[in-house]
Design an enzyme around this catalytic site. Structure first.
Site, PDB file in Angstrom:
ATOM      1  N   ARG A 179      29.628  40.073  36.117  1.00  0.00           N
ATOM      2  CA  ARG A 179      30.373  38.940  36.672  1.00  0.00           C
ATOM      3  C   ARG A 179      30.554  39.098  38.182  1.00  0.00           C
ATOM      4  O   ARG A 179      30.473  38.121  38.927  1.00  0.00           O
ATOM      5  CB  ARG A 179      31.718  38.809  35.951  1.00  0.00           C
ATOM      6  CG  ARG A 179      31.521  38.274  34.523  1.00  0.00           C
ATOM      7  CD  ARG A 179      32.689  38.582  33.608  1.00  0.00           C
ATOM      8  NE  ARG A 179      33.936  37.995  34.048  1.00  0.00           N
ATOM      9  CZ  ARG A 179      35.131  38.370  33.621  1.00  0.00           C
ATOM     10  NH1 ARG A 179      35.245  39.333  32.715  1.00  0.00           N
ATOM     11  NH2 ARG A 179      36.210  37.786  34.069  1.00  0.00           N
ATOM     12  N   ARG A 196      40.503  38.940  26.504  1.00  0.00           N
ATOM     13  CA  ARG A 196      39.231  38.231  26.512  1.00  0.00           C
ATOM     14  C   ARG A 196      38.084  39.184  26.189  1.00  0.00           C
ATOM     15  O   ARG A 196      38.037  40.283  26.731  1.00  0.00           O
ATOM     16  CB  ARG A 196      38.994  37.583  27.886  1.00  0.00           C
ATOM     17  CG  ARG A 196      39.750  36.276  28.043  1.00  0.00           C
ATOM     18  CD  ARG A 196      39.758  35.789  29.453  1.00  0.00           C
ATOM     19  NE  ARG A 196      38.445  35.835  30.123  1.00  0.00           N
ATOM     20  CZ  ARG A 196      38.240  35.449  31.374  1.00  0.00           C
ATOM     21  NH1 ARG A 196      39.235  34.961  32.088  1.00  0.00           N
ATOM     22  NH2 ARG A 196      37.053  35.522  31.910  1.00  0.00           N
ATOM     23  N   LYS A 202      43.383  34.193  40.669  1.00  0.00           N
ATOM     24  CA  LYS A 202      43.347  32.725  40.702  1.00  0.00           C
ATOM     25  C   LYS A 202      44.223  32.107  39.606  1.00  0.00           C
ATOM     26  O   LYS A 202      45.035  31.224  39.874  1.00  0.00           O
ATOM     27  CB  LYS A 202      41.897  32.215  40.534  1.00  0.00           C
ATOM     28  CG  LYS A 202      40.930  32.781  41.577  1.00  0.00           C
ATOM     29  CD  LYS A 202      39.515  32.262  41.378  1.00  0.00           C
ATOM     30  CE  LYS A 202      38.862  32.681  40.068  1.00  0.00           C
ATOM     31  NZ  LYS A 202      38.615  34.138  39.951  1.00  0.00           N
ATOM     32  N   ARG A 229      44.037  43.138  31.873  1.00  0.00           N
ATOM     33  CA  ARG A 229      44.512  41.749  31.706  1.00  0.00           C
ATOM     34  C   ARG A 229      44.708  41.388  30.238  1.00  0.00           C
ATOM     35  O   ARG A 229      43.904  41.711  29.391  1.00  0.00           O
ATOM     36  CB  ARG A 229      43.478  40.791  32.317  1.00  0.00           C
ATOM     37  CG  ARG A 229      43.719  39.334  31.970  1.00  0.00           C
ATOM     38  CD  ARG A 229      43.035  38.397  32.914  1.00  0.00           C
ATOM     39  NE  ARG A 229      41.587  38.449  32.890  1.00  0.00           N
ATOM     40  CZ  ARG A 229      40.809  37.749  33.738  1.00  0.00           C
ATOM     41  NH1 ARG A 229      41.354  36.992  34.666  1.00  0.00           N
ATOM     42  NH2 ARG A 229      39.507  37.839  33.661  1.00  0.00           N
ATOM     43  N   ARG A 277      31.239  27.376  41.589  1.00  0.00           N
ATOM     44  CA  ARG A 277      30.805  28.775  41.535  1.00  0.00           C
ATOM     45  C   ARG A 277      29.386  28.957  42.039  1.00  0.00           C
ATOM     46  O   ARG A 277      28.888  30.084  42.041  1.00  0.00           O
ATOM     47  CB  ARG A 277      30.869  29.233  40.083  1.00  0.00           C
ATOM     48  CG  ARG A 277      31.945  30.281  39.800  1.00  0.00           C
ATOM     49  CD  ARG A 277      31.873  30.537  38.311  1.00  0.00           C
ATOM     50  NE  ARG A 277      32.479  31.738  37.864  1.00  0.00           N
ATOM     51  CZ  ARG A 277      33.708  31.814  37.358  1.00  0.00           C
ATOM     52  NH1 ARG A 277      34.487  30.770  37.344  1.00  0.00           N
ATOM     53  NH2 ARG A 277      34.139  32.965  36.879  1.00  0.00           N
TER      54      ARG A 277
HETATM   55  P1  ADP Z   1      41.409  35.453  37.973  1.00  0.00           P
HETATM   56  O1  ADP Z   1      41.936  34.167  37.387  1.00  0.00           O
HETATM   57  O2  ADP Z   1      41.081  35.344  39.429  1.00  0.00           O
HETATM   58  O3  ADP Z   1      40.249  36.002  37.192  1.00  0.00           O
HETATM   59  P2  ADP Z   1      43.969  36.607  37.079  1.00  0.00           P
HETATM   60  O4  ADP Z   1      44.962  35.721  37.719  1.00  0.00           O
HETATM   61  O5  ADP Z   1      43.733  36.440  35.627  1.00  0.00           O
HETATM   62  O6  ADP Z   1      42.558  36.526  37.888  1.00  0.00           O
HETATM   63  O7  ADP Z   1      44.395  38.114  37.399  1.00  0.00           O
HETATM   64  C1  ADP Z   1      43.685  39.210  36.834  1.00  0.00           C
HETATM   65  C2  ADP Z   1      44.678  40.285  36.357  1.00  0.00           C
HETATM   66  O8  ADP Z   1      45.288  40.903  37.492  1.00  0.00           O
HETATM   67  C3  ADP Z   1      45.811  39.728  35.510  1.00  0.00           C
HETATM   68  O9  ADP Z   1      46.122  40.667  34.512  1.00  0.00           O
HETATM   69  C4  ADP Z   1      46.971  39.572  36.506  1.00  0.00           C
HETATM   70  O10 ADP Z   1      48.234  39.766  35.871  1.00  0.00           O
HETATM   71  C5  ADP Z   1      46.697  40.671  37.518  1.00  0.00           C
HETATM   72  N1  ADP Z   1      47.009  40.267  38.899  1.00  0.00           N
HETATM   73  C6  ADP Z   1      46.887  39.045  39.472  1.00  0.00           C
HETATM   74  N2  ADP Z   1      47.254  39.066  40.776  1.00  0.00           N
HETATM   75  C7  ADP Z   1      47.591  40.354  41.044  1.00  0.00           C
HETATM   76  C8  ADP Z   1      48.072  41.029  42.237  1.00  0.00           C
HETATM   77  N3  ADP Z   1      48.239  40.377  43.409  1.00  0.00           N
HETATM   78  N4  ADP Z   1      48.328  42.351  42.130  1.00  0.00           N
HETATM   79  C9  ADP Z   1      48.157  43.018  40.952  1.00  0.00           C
HETATM   80  N5  ADP Z   1      47.713  42.440  39.812  1.00  0.00           N
HETATM   81  C10 ADP Z   1      47.441  41.130  39.850  1.00  0.00           C
HETATM   82  P1  ADP Z   2      37.128  34.914  35.862  1.00  0.00           P
HETATM   83  O1  ADP Z   2      37.786  34.171  36.939  1.00  0.00           O
HETATM   84  O2  ADP Z   2      37.945  36.019  35.314  1.00  0.00           O
HETATM   85  O3  ADP Z   2      35.721  35.343  36.189  1.00  0.00           O
HETATM   86  P2  ADP Z   2      36.691  32.471  34.284  1.00  0.00           P
HETATM   87  O4  ADP Z   2      37.637  32.218  33.190  1.00  0.00           O
HETATM   88  O5  ADP Z   2      36.752  31.647  35.503  1.00  0.00           O
HETATM   89  O6  ADP Z   2      36.844  34.021  34.596  1.00  0.00           O
HETATM   90  O7  ADP Z   2      35.193  32.387  33.729  1.00  0.00           O
HETATM   91  C1  ADP Z   2      34.781  33.064  32.558  1.00  0.00           C
HETATM   92  C2  ADP Z   2      33.313  32.771  32.307  1.00  0.00           C
HETATM   93  O8  ADP Z   2      33.126  31.362  32.082  1.00  0.00           O
HETATM   94  C3  ADP Z   2      32.376  33.102  33.473  1.00  0.00           C
HETATM   95  O9  ADP Z   2      31.973  34.447  33.461  1.00  0.00           O
HETATM   96  C4  ADP Z   2      31.215  32.138  33.205  1.00  0.00           C
HETATM   97  O10 ADP Z   2      30.397  32.604  32.149  1.00  0.00           O
HETATM   98  C5  ADP Z   2      31.939  30.892  32.680  1.00  0.00           C
HETATM   99  N1  ADP Z   2      32.284  29.933  33.760  1.00  0.00           N
HETATM  100  C6  ADP Z   2      33.555  29.536  34.120  1.00  0.00           C
HETATM  101  N2  ADP Z   2      33.506  28.665  35.134  1.00  0.00           N
HETATM  102  C7  ADP Z   2      32.187  28.494  35.430  1.00  0.00           C
HETATM  103  C8  ADP Z   2      31.492  27.718  36.397  1.00  0.00           C
HETATM  104  N3  ADP Z   2      32.139  26.949  37.287  1.00  0.00           N
HETATM  105  N4  ADP Z   2      30.126  27.803  36.402  1.00  0.00           N
HETATM  106  C9  ADP Z   2      29.456  28.570  35.517  1.00  0.00           C
HETATM  107  N5  ADP Z   2      30.053  29.337  34.604  1.00  0.00           N
HETATM  108  C10 ADP Z   2      31.414  29.298  34.540  1.00  0.00           C
END
Ligand code: ADP
Ligand code: ADP
Ligand code: ZN
Length: 215
Positions: free
Chosen positions: A172, A161, A13, A127, A88
């Site tokens: 998660r 992170r 995302k 990541r 979420r």
């Molecule tokens: P999210 O915001 O959904 O948690 P991220 O965009 O941070 O996910 O992506 C998670 C990790 O995977 C990052 O290190 C990113 O560079 C990598 N990543 C994202 N999209 C892809 C993909 N299509 N294929 C391989 N790795 C990816």
């Molecule tokens: P990722 O996409 O990798 O799971 P985020 O950066 O979106 O990570 O979220 C990290 C943490 O922040 C989540 O595990 C949760 O604790 C909190 N968080 C983020 N967005 C929300 C939401 N919309 N509702 C509740 N908790 C949230």
């Protein structure tokens, strides 16, 4: 154009949101980034959220909806926004409906990044991001062009992170399955859902999303 990017942690995302910000001038609204900023600043919200985030659980709907509502009042979101990490829970989806109605805004698409769960631990454990500008990278799938130097800002400092570890990722993912996946039918019923293959290489996912937004 206003969209939601929906998918489990590590689905891509944030990566895809960054492309939409660069390419289309849209505004990324990441509740995770907003919460991390609150934790870093030591605000009351940050103090409440810190331990919950470290455990991989969800912060309360009221807190998160509060910070999103304030953010939606800023003028830049009128350029079009990408919700990344919100809603979420079903309660957040309902709160979002009310917020958008109140502010005279609407959603164009809910883009679902479909990924295999087995891939997510690998994605999240690799990541990292630029400590200065926040640009996202991966140890194997998205390294900076010049080793150790951020492509975007040239910084040589990177960070990981604290919640990106294998145990927390399991929690998660369980939270996603139990609380977030159930909101999909709500958006499907509205005809807003477009599903993209999130297992494809980053550039392919980017192209698929562009095709949806340009259709
Ligand atoms: P999210 O915001 O959904 O948690 P991220 O965009 O941070 O996910 O992506 C998670 C990790 O995977 C990052 O290190 C990113 O560079 C990598 N990543 C994202 N999209 C892809 C993909 N299509 N294929 C391989 N790795 C990816
Ligand atoms: P990722 O996409 O990798 O799971 P985020 O950066 O979106 O990570 O979220 C990290 C943490 O922040 C989540 O595990 C949760 O604790 C909190 N968080 C983020 N967005 C929300 C939401 N919309 N509702 C509740 N908790 C949230
Ligand atoms: Zn940078």
């Amino acid at each position: 154009m206003n969209i939601i990017l929906l998918g489990p942690p590590g689905a891509g995302k944030g990566t895809q949101a960054a492309y939409l910000v660069d390419g289309r001038g849209m505004v990324q609204l990441s509740t995770g980034d907003m919460l991390r900023a609150a934790v870093a600043a030591g605000t009351p919200v940050g103090l409440q959220a810190k331990a919950i985030m470290a455990a991989g659980e969800l912060v309360s709907d009221a807190i998160v909806t509060g910070i999103l509502s304030e953010r939606l009042d800023q003028d830049d979101v009128r350029r079009g926004f990408i919700l990344d990490g919100y809603p979420r829970t079903p309660a957040q989806a309902a709160a979002l409906e009310a917020l958008l109605a109140e502010k005279g805004m609407h959603l164009d698409y809910v883009i679902v990044l479909a990924v295999d769960e087995e891939a997510l631990v690998d994605r999240i454990s690799g990541r990292f991001s630029c400590a200065k500008c926040g640009a996202g990278y991966h140890d194997r799938y998205k390294l900076p062009v010049r080793a150790g130097v951020c492509d975007v800002c040239g910084s040589t400092e990177f960070k990981r992170r604290p919640d990106d570890n294998a145990e927390t990722v399991r929690t998660r993912l369980a939270e996603y399955r139990a609380k977030t996946a159930p909101i999909l039918p709500f958006y499907e019923a509205k005809g807003l859902v477009r599903t993209v293959d999130g297992m494809a290489p980053i550039e392919d996912v980017k192209r698929e999303i562009a095709a949806i937004l340009d259709s």
